[in-house]
Design a protein around this motif. Structure first.
Motif, PDB file in Angstrom:
ATOM      1  N   ARG A  79       0.816  -1.208   0.000  1.00 43.89           N
ATOM      2  CA  ARG A  79       0.000   0.000   0.000  1.00 43.89           C
ATOM      3  C   ARG A  79       0.855   1.265   0.000  1.00 43.89           C
ATOM      4  O   ARG A  79       0.362   2.365   0.228  1.00 43.89           O
ATOM      5  N   GLY A  80       2.146   1.106  -0.268  1.00 47.86           N
ATOM      6  CA  GLY A  80       3.019   2.271  -0.358  1.00 47.86           C
ATOM      7  C   GLY A  80       2.654   3.149  -1.536  1.00 47.86           C
ATOM      8  O   GLY A  80       2.232   2.656  -2.593  1.00 47.86           O
ATOM      9  N   ILE A  81       2.799   4.454  -1.386  1.00 52.63           N
ATOM     10  CA  ILE A  81       2.437   5.407  -2.440  1.00 52.63           C
ATOM     11  C   ILE A  81       3.193   5.115  -3.733  1.00 52.63           C
ATOM     12  O   ILE A  81       2.623   5.149  -4.829  1.00 52.63           O
ATOM     13  N   GLY A  82       4.474   4.794  -3.626  1.00 50.37           N
ATOM     14  CA  GLY A  82       5.276   4.519  -4.817  1.00 50.37           C
ATOM     15  C   GLY A  82       4.791   3.293  -5.571  1.00 50.37           C
ATOM     16  O   GLY A  82       4.709   3.291  -6.802  1.00 50.37           O
ATOM     17  N   VAL A  83       4.469   2.222  -4.837  1.00 50.88           N
ATOM     18  CA  VAL A  83       3.982   0.989  -5.450  1.00 50.88           C
ATOM     19  C   VAL A  83       2.678   1.249  -6.193  1.00 50.88           C
ATOM     20  O   VAL A  83       2.486   0.816  -7.341  1.00 50.88           O
ATOM     21  N   ILE A  84       1.781   1.969  -5.541  1.00 48.29           N
ATOM     22  CA  ILE A  84       0.484   2.269  -6.162  1.00 48.29           C
ATOM     23  C   ILE A  84       0.675   3.147  -7.400  1.00 48.29           C
ATOM     24  O   ILE A  84       0.018   2.953  -8.424  1.00 48.29           O
ATOM     25  N   GLY A  85       1.584   4.111  -7.327  1.00 43.74           N
ATOM     26  CA  GLY A  85       1.841   4.983  -8.468  1.00 43.74           C
ATOM     27  C   GLY A  85       2.363   4.221  -9.672  1.00 43.74           C
ATOM     28  O   GLY A  85       1.911   4.433 -10.807  1.00 43.74           O
ATOM     29  N   LEU A 133      -5.365  -7.571  -7.096  1.00 39.28           N
ATOM     30  CA  LEU A 133      -4.863  -7.718  -5.727  1.00 39.28           C
ATOM     31  C   LEU A 133      -3.726  -6.744  -5.438  1.00 39.28           C
ATOM     32  O   LEU A 133      -3.428  -6.459  -4.283  1.00 39.28           O
ATOM     33  N   ILE A 134      -3.095  -6.241  -6.494  1.00 37.52           N
ATOM     34  CA  ILE A 134      -2.017  -5.263  -6.326  1.00 37.52           C
ATOM     35  C   ILE A 134      -2.628  -3.868  -6.262  1.00 37.52           C
ATOM     36  O   ILE A 134      -3.256  -3.417  -7.223  1.00 37.52           O
ATOM     37  N   PRO A 135      -2.515  -3.177  -5.140  1.00 34.15           N
ATOM     38  CA  PRO A 135      -3.088  -1.833  -5.035  1.00 34.15           C
ATOM     39  C   PRO A 135      -2.608  -0.916  -6.153  1.00 34.15           C
ATOM     40  O   PRO A 135      -1.417  -0.849  -6.444  1.00 34.15           O
ATOM     41  N   GLY A 136      -3.552  -0.254  -6.797  1.00 30.29           N
ATOM     42  CA  GLY A 136      -3.222   0.642  -7.893  1.00 30.29           C
ATOM     43  C   GLY A 136      -3.558   0.081  -9.258  1.00 30.29           C
ATOM     44  O   GLY A 136      -3.661   0.826 -10.226  1.00 30.29           O
ATOM     45  N   VAL A 137      -3.741  -1.238  -9.338  1.00 32.77           N
ATOM     46  CA  VAL A 137      -4.052  -1.850 -10.630  1.00 32.77           C
ATOM     47  C   VAL A 137      -5.511  -1.634 -10.997  1.00 32.77           C
ATOM     48  O   VAL A 137      -5.828  -1.243 -12.119  1.00 32.77           O
ATOM     49  N   SER A 138      -6.429  -1.919 -10.072  1.00 31.84           N
ATOM     50  CA  SER A 138      -7.872  -1.794 -10.278  1.00 31.84           C
ATOM     51  C   SER A 138      -8.441  -3.051 -10.917  1.00 31.84           C
ATOM     52  O   SER A 138      -7.988  -3.480 -11.977  1.00 31.84           O
ATOM     53  N   ARG A 139      -9.452  -3.630 -10.226  1.00 30.90           N
ATOM     54  CA  ARG A 139     -10.076  -4.834 -10.762  1.00 30.90           C
ATOM     55  C   ARG A 139     -10.765  -4.549 -12.090  1.00 30.90           C
ATOM     56  O   ARG A 139     -10.615  -5.281 -13.067  1.00 30.90           O
ATOM     57  N   SER A 140     -11.540  -3.463 -12.142  1.00 28.20           N
ATOM     58  CA  SER A 140     -12.221  -3.138 -13.391  1.00 28.20           C
ATOM     59  C   SER A 140     -11.210  -2.770 -14.472  1.00 28.20           C
ATOM     60  O   SER A 140     -11.418  -3.060 -15.657  1.00 28.20           O
ATOM     61  N   GLY A 141     -10.089  -2.157 -14.068  1.00 29.04           N
ATOM     62  CA  GLY A 141      -9.061  -1.795 -15.043  1.00 29.04           C
ATOM     63  C   GLY A 141      -8.401  -3.004 -15.664  1.00 29.04           C
ATOM     64  O   GLY A 141      -8.240  -3.088 -16.887  1.00 29.04           O
ATOM     65  N   SER A 142      -8.038  -3.988 -14.837  1.00 27.14           N
ATOM     66  CA  SER A 142      -7.355  -5.179 -15.350  1.00 27.14           C
ATOM     67  C   SER A 142      -8.279  -6.036 -16.198  1.00 27.14           C
ATOM     68  O   SER A 142      -7.881  -6.533 -17.260  1.00 27.14           O
ATOM     69  N   THR A 143      -9.529  -6.220 -15.763  1.00 26.69           N
ATOM     70  CA  THR A 143     -10.446  -7.074 -16.516  1.00 26.69           C
ATOM     71  C   THR A 143     -10.957  -6.383 -17.777  1.00 26.69           C
ATOM     72  O   THR A 143     -11.134  -7.029 -18.810  1.00 26.69           O
TER      73      THR A 143
END
Length: 290
Positions: free
Chosen positions: A131-137, A179-189
């Motif tokens: 949930r780090g800001i960098g990871v999400i970015g 499951l990876i914060p920042g990816v988005s379920r609707s975005g990936s699918t």
């Protein structure tokens, strides 16, 4: 602000109280179903306002608000597939669209169910590095670029009734990325469905319908975890307010997404995601929201 914990579970939303959670519920409902990452917004908006991080438990429990909105908006599709699949199973008609679609939903749910159980402790832990800001970015930018590629590569010709079990498996595997914060379920699918050549509005419908069991399982699992962690009545009341406001805003989000995809394209979300990701990476580099 430091993460708030209840028996090891990240429950920062409780400290925010009813009013702030109601506002975050609106934001969560909108961003949960748009391909722009609700987790990114749940991190950056409270941090910008100087509020407590609501925590991963809040985001996961809000899946139930998304579930209510998707079922309400696509009720005719949900009803037709459910009763059509049951009728086909009774008659032994395994070639019907409804039966194949229902089987596809099951197939698409298996990958994220397994991955979710394996990563549960890491994702919901207090102060989780994911949930780090960098990871999400970084996740926002990468997913934005993939969505742009899908828009350019897709022929946008296939309709929902042409999908096969192989398509369901591909979209199901893509759903693990949520499951990876920042990816988005609707975005990936949605991205995966576009790569499969579906028309934009059918890709969105496919994304939402295939994700229903995963959304339900994630939300119910989080409620169980919160109960097991001993969340008090005040905490449940705060969560309920968030669920109500998120459900209403999620309906608006679905309507808006379908209108945009029908009349335009996914490019507005591509641009927004990349810009948001760049801002988050910059903030992480400069320690802006520490």
């Amino acid at each position: 602000m430091a993460a708030a914990c209840t028996n090891g579970l990240d429950t920062g939303f409780v400290a925010l109280g009813y009013g702030k959670v109601a506002l975050l519920g609106i934001l969560q409902g909108i961003t949960e179903l748009l391909p722009i990452s609700s987790t990114a917004h749940m991190r950056i908006v409270p941090a910008f306002l100087g509020w407590q991080d609501p925590g991963s438990a809040f985001s996961a429990a809000m899946q139930l608000a998304a579930l209510a909105a998707v079922v309400s908006y696509f009720w005719q599709d949900v009803r037709d597939v459910t009763f059509g699949a049951i009728a086909s199973a009774v008659k032994g008609d395994v070639d019907s669209f409804e039966f194949r679609f229902a089987v596809g939903i099951v197939i698409a749910t298996i990958p994220i169910a397994i991955a979710g159980m394996l990563l549960s402790r890491t994702l919901n832990a207090c102060g989780s590095p994911l949930r780090g800001i960098g990871v999400i970015g970084i996740a926002c930018v990468v997913m934005g670029l993939l969505l742009a590629w899908a828009e350019l590569a897709s022929r946008h010709r296939r309709i929902l009734k042409e999908v096969r079990l192989r398509d369901a498996l591909i979209v199901g595997l893509a759903q693990i990325g949520a499951l990876i914060p920042g990816v988005s379920r609707s975005g990936s699918t949605l991205t995966a469905a576009l790569f499969l050549g579906l028309k934009r509005e059918d890709a969105a419908r496919y994304s939402f319908l295939l994700g229903l069991p995963a959304i339900a399982l994630a939300g119910l699992k989080e409620l169980y975890e919160l109960r097991h962690a001993g969340l008090d009545m005040h905490g449940w009341g705060v969560l309920a307010i968030g669920l109500i406001t998120a459900s209403l805003s999620a309906l608006v989000a679905i309507w808006g997404l379908m209108r945009i995809l029908e009349r335009f394209s996914a490019w507005p979300f591509v641009i927004y995601r990349i810009l948001l990701g760049v801002v988050l990476i910059w903030a992480a580099f400069n320690g802006t929201f520490q």
